[in-house]
Design a protein around this motif. Structure first.
Motif, PDB file in Angstrom:
ATOM      1  N   ARG A   1      25.168  21.803  43.655  1.00 44.91           N
ATOM      2  CA  ARG A   1      24.027  21.174  42.969  1.00 44.91           C
ATOM      3  C   ARG A   1      24.471  19.897  42.254  1.00 44.91           C
ATOM      4  N   HIS A   2      25.617  19.966  41.557  1.00 39.57           N
ATOM      5  CA  HIS A   2      26.119  18.815  40.813  1.00 39.57           C
ATOM      6  C   HIS A   2      27.318  18.164  41.491  1.00 39.57           C
ATOM      7  N   GLN A   3      27.696  18.690  42.679  1.00 42.59           N
ATOM      8  CA  GLN A   3      28.838  18.183  43.433  1.00 42.59           C
ATOM      9  C   GLN A   3      30.099  18.166  42.562  1.00 42.59           C
ATOM     10  N   GLN A   4      30.467  19.355  42.106  1.00 46.91           N
ATOM     11  CA  GLN A   4      31.627  19.516  41.238  1.00 46.91           C
ATOM     12  C   GLN A   4      32.432  20.751  41.661  1.00 46.91           C
ATOM     13  N   LEU A   5      33.750  20.659  41.485  1.00 40.23           N
ATOM     14  CA  LEU A   5      34.645  21.806  41.571  1.00 40.23           C
ATOM     15  C   LEU A   5      35.073  22.160  40.156  1.00 40.23           C
ATOM     16  N   LYS A   6      35.085  23.469  39.839  1.00 40.44           N
ATOM     17  CA  LYS A   6      35.431  23.893  38.489  1.00 40.44           C
ATOM     18  C   LYS A   6      36.408  25.066  38.564  1.00 40.44           C
ATOM     19  N   VAL A   7      37.385  25.058  37.657  1.00 41.93           N
ATOM     20  CA  VAL A   7      38.370  26.132  37.587  1.00 41.93           C
ATOM     21  C   VAL A   7      38.370  26.696  36.171  1.00 41.93           C
ATOM     22  N   THR A   8      38.155  28.010  36.065  1.00 44.74           N
ATOM     23  CA  THR A   8      38.135  28.684  34.769  1.00 44.74           C
ATOM     24  C   THR A   8      39.223  29.741  34.725  1.00 44.74           C
ATOM     25  N   SER A   9      40.123  29.659  33.743  1.00 44.28           N
ATOM     26  CA  SER A   9      41.162  30.675  33.547  1.00 44.28           C
ATOM     27  C   SER A   9      40.656  31.765  32.612  1.00 44.28           C
ATOM     28  N   PHE A  10      41.001  33.017  32.932  1.00 44.03           N
ATOM     29  CA  PHE A  10      40.722  34.141  32.035  1.00 44.03           C
ATOM     30  C   PHE A  10      42.048  34.617  31.458  1.00 44.03           C
ATOM     31  N   MET A  11      42.131  34.634  30.126  1.00 43.29           N
ATOM     32  CA  MET A  11      43.366  35.036  29.458  1.00 43.29           C
ATOM     33  C   MET A  11      43.653  36.509  29.731  1.00 43.29           C
ATOM     34  N   ARG A  12      44.864  36.808  30.168  1.00 43.41           N
ATOM     35  CA  ARG A  12      45.190  38.165  30.614  1.00 43.41           C
ATOM     36  C   ARG A  12      45.220  39.179  29.472  1.00 43.41           C
ATOM     37  N   ASP A  13      45.397  38.712  28.219  1.00 44.72           N
ATOM     38  CA  ASP A  13      45.491  39.640  27.092  1.00 44.72           C
ATOM     39  C   ASP A  13      44.152  39.892  26.403  1.00 44.72           C
ATOM     40  N   MET A  14      43.054  39.446  27.007  1.00 44.86           N
ATOM     41  CA  MET A  14      41.744  39.754  26.423  1.00 44.86           C
ATOM     42  C   MET A  14      41.496  41.259  26.457  1.00 44.86           C
ATOM     43  N   TYR A  15      41.060  41.780  25.331  1.00 42.71           N
ATOM     44  CA  TYR A  15      40.760  43.206  25.210  1.00 42.71           C
ATOM     45  C   TYR A  15      39.268  43.385  25.470  1.00 42.71           C
ATOM     46  N   VAL A  16      38.945  44.010  26.617  1.00 41.96           N
ATOM     47  CA  VAL A  16      37.558  44.068  27.058  1.00 41.96           C
ATOM     48  C   VAL A  16      37.194  45.477  27.509  1.00 41.96           C
ATOM     49  N   ALA A  17      35.894  45.711  27.639  1.00 41.50           N
ATOM     50  CA  ALA A  17      35.399  46.961  28.212  1.00 41.50           C
ATOM     51  C   ALA A  17      35.568  46.913  29.718  1.00 41.50           C
ATOM     52  N   ILE A  18      36.194  47.942  30.284  1.00 40.98           N
ATOM     53  CA  ILE A  18      36.386  48.043  31.735  1.00 40.98           C
ATOM     54  C   ILE A  18      35.444  49.124  32.249  1.00 40.98           C
ATOM     55  N   PRO A  19      34.486  48.779  33.096  1.00 42.61           N
ATOM     56  CA  PRO A  19      33.488  49.758  33.556  1.00 42.61           C
ATOM     57  C   PRO A  19      34.111  51.046  34.087  1.00 42.61           C
ATOM     58  N   GLY A  20      33.664  52.168  33.527  1.00 42.70           N
ATOM     59  CA  GLY A  20      34.152  53.466  33.961  1.00 42.70           C
ATOM     60  C   GLY A  20      35.510  53.839  33.429  1.00 42.70           C
ATOM     61  N   LYS A  21      36.122  52.963  32.621  1.00 43.22           N
ATOM     62  CA  LYS A  21      37.456  53.209  32.071  1.00 43.22           C
ATOM     63  C   LYS A  21      37.424  52.945  30.572  1.00 43.22           C
ATOM     64  N   SER A  22      38.551  53.182  29.922  1.00 37.80           N
ATOM     65  CA  SER A  22      38.665  52.840  28.514  1.00 37.80           C
ATOM     66  C   SER A  22      38.889  51.337  28.382  1.00 37.80           C
ATOM     67  N   SER A  23      38.542  50.795  27.211  1.00 34.98           N
ATOM     68  CA  SER A  23      38.806  49.374  26.961  1.00 34.98           C
ATOM     69  C   SER A  23      40.305  49.114  27.048  1.00 34.98           C
ATOM     70  N   ASN A  24      40.651  47.932  27.562  1.00 35.73           N
ATOM     71  CA  ASN A  24      42.059  47.612  27.766  1.00 35.73           C
ATOM     72  C   ASN A  24      42.186  46.106  27.972  1.00 35.73           C
TER      73      ASN A  24
END
Length: 372
Positions: free
Chosen positions: A141-164
């Motif tokens: 739509r905007h003719q752009q390439l985008k790269v987003t990094s996700f920090m590996r140490d983020m503490y998040v809810a994991i579906p069907g599992k405990s947060s980790n």
């Protein structure tokens, strides 16, 4: 008096009409079309051979609704992906709906999101964790390439599992669970995924002839000492790094923090894109042939072919970067994971989600709220 056969042939040659200009043009067109079809046939055979090297993984959970997928029956790859077949991205004009909310996830039919996973699987009998998680966004739509990094140490809810930590989702349920984790926490639709294990990283970079990276003196010193590459003379400046050097550069932890580490990983991705921009078709084909068997993906072969057909256009889009969480969008703290006290980043999910949606979809606004 009956004419002889020889006389009859001479008379026929004299009276036979010469080809008209229109007929001559038609014959040339037929010849040209035949050549095109022959070349196309050879190309199809070559493409089929090339795509046959890809480790395509059937992943019904992770497929979802793809903006560039039609319901026309595919050929041999339909066995991998049901009856879905790849339409060519970016050919049609942008639709009028734009950003939509479908089953609680934001998406745009002119934007495709592919999650790139670098897996740290060097320990025996260990499925590994995603040492690198980057979302590659192709925004036609905007003719752009985008790269987003996700920090590996983020503490998040994991579906069907405990947060980790988010990088453990892969070890618990493979690529599909990591995709579901990002979607559940940040509300953005992810269309496809690609997995590269770190044992293959060196081969991929070397097949490309290395990647150009600008180093600080501190980074150069560590690469000289620990990368395993026989070149020991790197210093501050810009160099073409080998696979071993680029791999170590992407994993440096001794300088700065993990935020700087993810920046280095994005630098490598940007260098790869720039490398392809300036490569001829022979070089690109050689790289693909030598590396496609080193990755896993849930993209069908036809889908990959549709992306490749427009690759030169996409590679020349402007490129942008970001990370999740952004500055001021997390708390650094300690939590108990199992029997261990672990340092983690607790993201502000609402703020992170809003920033991610704004970055991936640009200045779009939600026009449709659907539960399809």
């Amino acid at each position: 008096m009956r004419e002889t056969l020889e006389e009859k042939n001479k008379r026929h040659l004299k009276t036979r009409r010469r080809p008209t200009k229109k007929a001559a043009v038609r014959n040339v067109l037929v010849l040209c079309l035949s050549v095109v079809l022959l070349v196309a046939g050879i190309g199809c055979v070559y493409a089929d051979s090339m795509l046959g090297r890809i480790n395509v993984v059937v992943d019904e959970q992770g497929q979802g609704d793809n903006p560039f997928i039609s319901t026309v029956a595919d050929d041999a790859s339909s066995a991998e992906e049901g009856t879905q077949s790849a339409a060519v991205p970016g050919i049609t004009e942008p639709d009028n709906e734009g950003l939509k909310l479908v089953n609680g996830l934001y998406r745009d039919d002119m934007v495709v999101n592919i999650l790139l996973m670098g897996v740290d699987d060097y320990q025996p009998n260990d499925p590994g964790r995603t040492d690198s998680m980057m979302l590659l966004t192709l925004d036609t739509r905007h003719q752009q390439l985008k790269v987003t990094s996700f920090m590996r140490d983020m503490y998040v809810a994991i579906p069907g599992k405990s947060s980790n930590r988010i990088n453990t989702a892969y070890s618990m349920g493979g690529p599909s669970l990591l995709v579901s984790t990002i979607e559940a926490n940040f509300g953005i639709d992810i269309d496809r995924w690609v997995v590269v294990d770190f044992s293959a990283f060196n081969e991929i970079i070397d097949a490309m002839g290395g990647v150009e990276i600008t180093l600080t003196q501190a980074e150069a010193n560590l690469i000289n000492q620990y990368s395993g590459d026989p070149r020991w003379n790197l210093g501050e400046g810009t160099y073409t790094l080998s696979g071993a050097q680029a791999r170590y550069y992407s994993r440096i932890r001794a300088i700065g923090d993990d935020f700087e580490r993810t920046q280095r990983q994005r630098n490598v991705i940007e260098s790869i894109v720039n490398k392809f921009k300036n490569s001829d078709i022979g070089t690109i084909n050689n790289v693909l042939y030598n590396t496609l068997n080193l990755i896993q993906t849930n993209m069908s072969r036809n889908y990959i072919l549709s992306l490749a057909a427009n690759a030169l256009t996409y590679l020349n889009y402007d490129m942008y970067q970001m990370r999740v969480p952004g500055d001021g969008q997390y708390d650094s703290t300690y939590v108990m994971i199992g029997n261990s006290r672990a340092a983690v980043l607790v993201p502000d999910r609402e703020a992170c989600s809003q920033s991610l949606v704004d970055f991936v979809f640009g200045d779009a606004s939600v026009t449709t709220d659907s539960d399809e």
